[in-house]
Design an enzyme around this catalytic site. Sequence first.
Site, PDB file in Angstrom:
ATOM      1  N   ILE A  91       0.856  -1.197   0.000  1.00 39.99           N
ATOM      2  CA  ILE A  91       0.000   0.000   0.000  1.00 39.99           C
ATOM      3  C   ILE A  91       0.896   1.253   0.000  1.00 39.99           C
ATOM      4  O   ILE A  91       1.749   1.402   0.871  1.00 39.99           O
ATOM      5  CB  ILE A  91      -0.923   0.002   1.248  1.00 39.99           C
ATOM      6  CG1 ILE A  91      -1.819  -1.254   1.263  1.00 39.99           C
ATOM      7  CG2 ILE A  91      -1.756   1.273   1.295  1.00 39.99           C
ATOM      8  CD1 ILE A  91      -2.784  -1.372   0.101  1.00 39.99           C
ATOM      9  N   ASN A 105      -5.067  -6.213   7.189  1.00 39.47           N
ATOM     10  CA  ASN A 105      -4.746  -7.311   6.267  1.00 39.47           C
ATOM     11  C   ASN A 105      -4.972  -8.649   6.965  1.00 39.47           C
ATOM     12  O   ASN A 105      -4.876  -8.753   8.184  1.00 39.47           O
ATOM     13  CB  ASN A 105      -3.273  -7.202   5.850  1.00 39.47           C
ATOM     14  CG  ASN A 105      -2.861  -8.300   4.887  1.00 39.47           C
ATOM     15  OD1 ASN A 105      -3.585  -8.624   3.941  1.00 39.47           O
ATOM     16  ND2 ASN A 105      -1.691  -8.887   5.111  1.00 39.47           N
ATOM     17  N   HIS A 107      -3.318 -12.492   6.826  1.00 39.12           N
ATOM     18  CA  HIS A 107      -2.160 -13.225   6.301  1.00 39.12           C
ATOM     19  C   HIS A 107      -2.309 -14.703   6.675  1.00 39.12           C
ATOM     20  O   HIS A 107      -2.662 -15.012   7.815  1.00 39.12           O
ATOM     21  CB  HIS A 107      -0.871 -12.646   6.884  1.00 39.12           C
ATOM     22  CG  HIS A 107       0.354 -13.247   6.281  1.00 39.12           C
ATOM     23  ND1 HIS A 107       0.822 -12.883   5.035  1.00 39.12           N
ATOM     24  CD2 HIS A 107       1.189 -14.217   6.724  1.00 39.12           C
ATOM     25  CE1 HIS A 107       1.900 -13.593   4.741  1.00 39.12           C
ATOM     26  NE2 HIS A 107       2.136 -14.407   5.750  1.00 39.12           N
TER      27      HIS A 107
HETATM   28  C1  GAR Z   1      -5.915 -15.816   1.748  1.00 40.54           C
HETATM   29  O1  GAR Z   1      -5.528 -17.042   2.301  1.00 40.54           O
HETATM   30  C2  GAR Z   1      -5.140 -14.679   2.377  1.00 40.54           C
HETATM   31  O2  GAR Z   1      -4.790 -14.913   3.711  1.00 40.54           O
HETATM   32  C3  GAR Z   1      -3.905 -14.651   1.515  1.00 40.54           C
HETATM   33  O3  GAR Z   1      -4.359 -14.867   0.216  1.00 40.54           O
HETATM   34  C4  GAR Z   1      -5.492 -15.740   0.280  1.00 40.54           C
HETATM   35  C5  GAR Z   1      -6.575 -15.163  -0.602  1.00 40.54           C
HETATM   36  O4  GAR Z   1      -7.620 -16.091  -0.774  1.00 40.54           O
HETATM   37  N1  GAR Z   1      -3.215 -13.410   1.639  1.00 40.54           N
HETATM   38  C6  GAR Z   1      -1.885 -13.321   1.542  1.00 40.54           C
HETATM   39  O5  GAR Z   1      -1.176 -14.279   1.301  1.00 40.54           O
HETATM   40  C7  GAR Z   1      -1.332 -11.918   1.750  1.00 40.54           C
HETATM   41  N2  GAR Z   1       0.087 -11.969   1.953  1.00 40.54           N
HETATM   42  P1  GAR Z   1      -8.999 -15.630  -1.366  1.00 40.54           P
HETATM   43  O6  GAR Z   1      -8.682 -14.790  -2.607  1.00 40.54           O
HETATM   44  O7  GAR Z   1      -9.719 -16.865  -1.727  1.00 40.54           O
HETATM   45  O8  GAR Z   1      -9.699 -14.813  -0.328  1.00 40.54           O
END
Ligand code: GAR
Length: 193
Positions: A91, A105, A107
């Site tokens: 961001i 966020n 994670h």
């Molecule tokens: C989720 O598991 C989230 O925690 C992760 O991406 C996935 C998105 O899934 N985020 C990261 O890795 C951020 N560093 P989704 O598109 O099905 O919600």
Amino acid sequence: MNKIPRIAVFASGNGSNAQRLAEYFAKDGMPKIAAIYCNKPDAFVLERAKHLEIPSVLFGRDTFYNTQFILADLKTREVDWIILAGFLWLIPDYILNAFPQRIINIHPALLPLYGGKGMYGARVHESVIAAGDKQSGITIHYVNEHYDEGDIIFQATCKVQPDDTPDMLAAKIHELEYEHFPLVLRRLLVIGK
Ligand code: GAR
């Protein structure tokens, strides 16, 4: 009655968390999702936004980093909080400064473990399994100028079994996300703690 908080959900890919939030919050409209912001034209989250009848805003790298279009759009929609649900770009400062401690966020690991640039999705789960960790989990945290380093709001854990594949672990993590993310956000944004 207090004003209903308005949130912007930023997502880069599948968007299952974005959908979960939308469906959970739709029960009483609190908080209200003002729009879903996406940086990938082919991301499935855009389809989900259509079905959920939530406006979506698609933007590219130049718009995000070299103009203030997104900030202006957030202001037009009277957004109070920004929620990152699988959003993979850092961001920029002009948005961080406009939303101090108001960007959150999720994670898919137990920060500070397995965070930082490039640590997202399957890569996180592959690293957890390669390290032989016995547990993993989710972290919900405030966003600052570094990847995955802002203050932690909430964590939940799950077991990693010796024969778990990255996909199996991802499924467990998603379940944890669906269970906790909407509740944690509702508590913080609507009740204020
Ligand atoms: C989720 O598991 C989230 O925690 C992760 O991406 C996935 C998105 O899934 N985020 C990261 O890795 C951020 N560093 P989704 O598109 O099905 O919600």
